[in-house]
Design a protein around this motif. Structure first.
Motif, mmCIF file in Angstrom:
data_model
loop_
_atom_site.group_PDB
_atom_site.id
_atom_site.type_symbol
_atom_site.label_atom_id
_atom_site.label_comp_id
_atom_site.label_asym_id
_atom_site.label_seq_id
_atom_site.Cartn_x
_atom_site.Cartn_y
_atom_site.Cartn_z
ATOM 1 N N LYS A 29 15.737 -33.609 4.213
ATOM 2 C CA LYS A 29 15.253 -34.798 4.911
ATOM 3 C C LYS A 29 13.741 -34.896 4.741
ATOM 4 O O LYS A 29 13.060 -33.879 4.578
ATOM 5 N N PRO A 30 13.196 -36.109 4.797
ATOM 6 C CA PRO A 30 11.745 -36.248 4.647
ATOM 7 C C PRO A 30 10.999 -35.704 5.860
ATOM 8 O O PRO A 30 11.522 -35.704 6.978
ATOM 9 N N ASP A 331 4.919 -36.727 -1.365
ATOM 10 C CA ASP A 331 6.048 -37.497 -1.865
ATOM 11 C C ASP A 331 7.329 -37.288 -1.070
ATOM 12 O O ASP A 331 8.343 -37.930 -1.352
ATOM 13 N N ASN A 332 7.296 -36.388 -0.087
ATOM 14 C CA ASN A 332 8.467 -36.201 0.762
ATOM 15 C C ASN A 332 8.107 -36.343 2.233
ATOM 16 O O ASN A 332 8.745 -35.753 3.099
ATOM 17 N N PRO A 370 8.553 -42.543 1.396
ATOM 18 C CA PRO A 370 8.926 -42.191 0.020
ATOM 19 C C PRO A 370 10.008 -43.092 -0.564
ATOM 20 O O PRO A 370 10.032 -43.346 -1.765
ATOM 21 N N SER A 371 10.901 -43.596 0.302
ATOM 22 C CA SER A 371 12.033 -44.381 -0.184
ATOM 23 C C SER A 371 11.740 -45.868 -0.312
ATOM 24 O O SER A 371 12.575 -46.629 -0.792
ATOM 25 N N LEU A 394 14.793 -44.201 8.221
ATOM 26 C CA LEU A 394 14.096 -43.588 7.092
ATOM 27 C C LEU A 394 14.418 -42.099 6.978
ATOM 28 O O LEU A 394 14.398 -41.534 5.877
ATOM 29 N N ASN A 396 17.319 -40.871 7.773
ATOM 30 C CA ASN A 396 18.774 -40.762 7.623
ATOM 31 C C ASN A 396 19.424 -40.138 8.852
ATOM 32 O O ASN A 396 20.358 -39.334 8.753
ATOM 33 N N GLU A 413 11.052 -53.091 1.999
ATOM 34 C CA GLU A 413 11.466 -53.418 0.631
ATOM 35 C C GLU A 413 11.371 -54.909 0.347
ATOM 36 O O GLU A 413 11.002 -55.330 -0.743
#
Length: 495
Positions: A29-30, A331-332, A370-371, A394, A396, A413
């Motif tokens: 997970k981030p 990045d995570n 990141p996503s 984000l 999850n 997005e």
């Protein structure tokens, strides 16, 4: 079942240093880096301001910058309580700075509401808080002039709650601190509302907070499993104190004055206030009042001080973001920067927050995930209560029931997402307000009467005239209908 007991939280002595190049392999997970900045209105370079904020501007260039983010209550403790729980105010106590203490501190862990950090912790995150995340300056319950207690304001949210008070000794002393180690309380309010001193960043508390956050990031990067680090900075909250080098970034003569320095036509004075918090700094050059504007020279000095504080805190945020990248965690890691409400800064003759005007409710929000896609200037209307469900999506994770906020992940997005509802509700001063794309409608109940104000943002960017009595009836009726959808959330919001 773990009860809410008052117990010390100790700094773990985990060995530090190891560049986490394989962090994404260690965690499914981030990570989360959540940064709260007190009294930060949308006064950043990325919002078009002259204020020099290169670090926050860079973050905005890598994520979503929200131009129409609104808080639910224009006072720190209540705003944070609403954001942390994803809930609109329901009772008068929810408008108090003590909202978290009343609703969360004395409750069993299984009781609702549950803060977003508590939810992350229950779902495997190692959670660390540093500084002012909720209302109390260091996360522990005690009065301004008391010794620090060991009772947590959010007892179930943290694996660790940390703060470096330095020479100020307690969180509240640091919150109202001056460079010599004194504070507003110890000097019996005989203090200026601003100060610049020839000191390094650590000469004021936020510099110590940044250093502690960097150190903790190094420790967290070595852990297995996802982490959440929440960091709360004091500035630009009063007193406007910052090292000299940040004041030197500006020429006071070039500081712009408020574009709306007068009380809007048709506005009721009880909707504003006489800046009592600001006037409580008794050595101020002038007193602020709704009856008369302060001088232009003093207004520029105060705005200069506020701008210097923002540049100072921007530099502290930059240190944390640089450390995150150096550790290979960028990045995570989801990064959210949030201002707990706006600030008038002389607008409508007010120096402070505590109103239902747009400038008091609109604050900074930057999200880098990141996503999600990068570099989005987002003009959709979102609320602070939307942050909790957004963060859970984000990460999850499931979104707890009973929230009033909605996830805006799709807006990260696609800002033009057609199903999003552009309406933000706010509460204060026995009133309720709703912000939609072109208007703000506010209703107050004053001495048994209902008073309504309506402002049109298609003409100018800020409130200058109450047009409730002259706007088209169809528009007014539609806005009243939108407002009434949330009457039931606040028992005083009914005539």
């Amino acid at each position: 079942m773990r009860k809410n007991v008052c117990m010390p939280i100790y700094l773990l002595t985990i060995p530090i240093y190891s560049i986490a190049q394989q962090s994404m392999n260690k965690r499914d997970k981030p990570n989360v880096l959540f940064i709260c900045i007190d009294d930060l209105r949308q006064e950043l370079g990325c919002y078009g301001s002259m204020v020099k904020t290169p670090n926050l501007d860079k973050l905005a260039d890598e994520g979503s910058l929200f131009f129409h983010h609104y808080v639910q209550v224009p006072t720190s403790g209540a705003s944070r309580a609403s954001m942390l729980t994803g809930r609109l105010p329901r009772k008068e106590r929810d408008l108090s700075n003590e909202a978290c203490k009343i609703n969360i501190s004395g409750k069993e862990e299984s009781e609702q509401p549950e803060t977003m950090f508590h939810h992350l912790r229950r779902n495997g995150y190692y959670t660390v808080g540093i500084g002012k995340i909720s209302h109390y300056a260091d996360g522990f319950l005690y009065g301004y002039t008391q010794l620090k207690s060991e009772c947590l304001e959010l007892p179930h949210s943290w694996n660790e709650m940390l703060f470096d008070a330095g020479k100020w000794e307690t969180g509240w002393n640091a919150f109202f601190g001056y460079a010599d180690g004194s504070n507003r309380q110890s000097r019996n309010l005989q203090v200026f509302p601003y100060e610049c001193a020839e000191v390094p960043d650590e000469g004021y508390p936020d510099g110590l907070t940044a250093n502690l956050a960097q150190k903790k990031l190094r420790e967290l990067s070595d852990r297995q499993g996802p982490f959440c680090l929440a960091v709360g900075f004091f500035k630009p909250h009063l007193p406007f104190t910052a090292p000299q080098k940040y004041w030197n970034l500006y020429k006071e003569s070039e500081i712009p004055l408020s574009p709306v320095p007068q009380i809007p036509e048709g506005t009721h004075k009880f909707a504003l206030h006489n800046s009592n918090e600001f006037n409580g700094y008794l050595l101020g050059d002038e007193k602020a009042s709704l009856n008369k504007s302060i001088s232009e020279s003093y207004a520029r000095r105060l705005r200069h001080a506020y701008f210097a504080c923002i540049s100072y805190v921007d530099a502290q945020v930059g240190k944390i973001l640089d450390e995150l990248e150096r550790l290979g965690e960028k990045d995570n890691t989801i990064v959210i920067v949030w201002g707990d409400h706006g600030w008038h800064l002389g607008d409508q003759r007010v120096w402070g927050k505590h109103t239902l005007m747009d400038v008091s409710l609109r604050s900074t929000l930057i999200v880098r995930a990141p996503s999600a896609c990068k570099a989005v200037k987002n003009y959709r209307i979102v609320s602070a209560v939307d942050i909790y469900p957004t963060l859970m999506e984000l990460c999850n994770l499931s979104i707890p029931e009973g929230m009033d906020g909605h996830s805006f992940v799709e807006l990260l997005e696609n800002p033009n997402q057609s199903l999003w509802s552009d309406a933000a509700y706010s509460y204060f001063n026995n009133g309720i307000s709703v912000r939609v794309p072109n208007y703000r409608l506010t209703r107050y109940w004053h001495k048994g009467e209902c008073v309504t104000e309506l402002y049109n943002y298609r003409l100018k960017g800020m409130e200058k005239k109450n047009i409730f009595s002259t706007e088209k009836k169809a528009i007014v009726d539609e806005l009243i209908d939108v407002l009434e959808r949330k009457y039931n959330f606040f028992h005083k919001a009914k005539p």
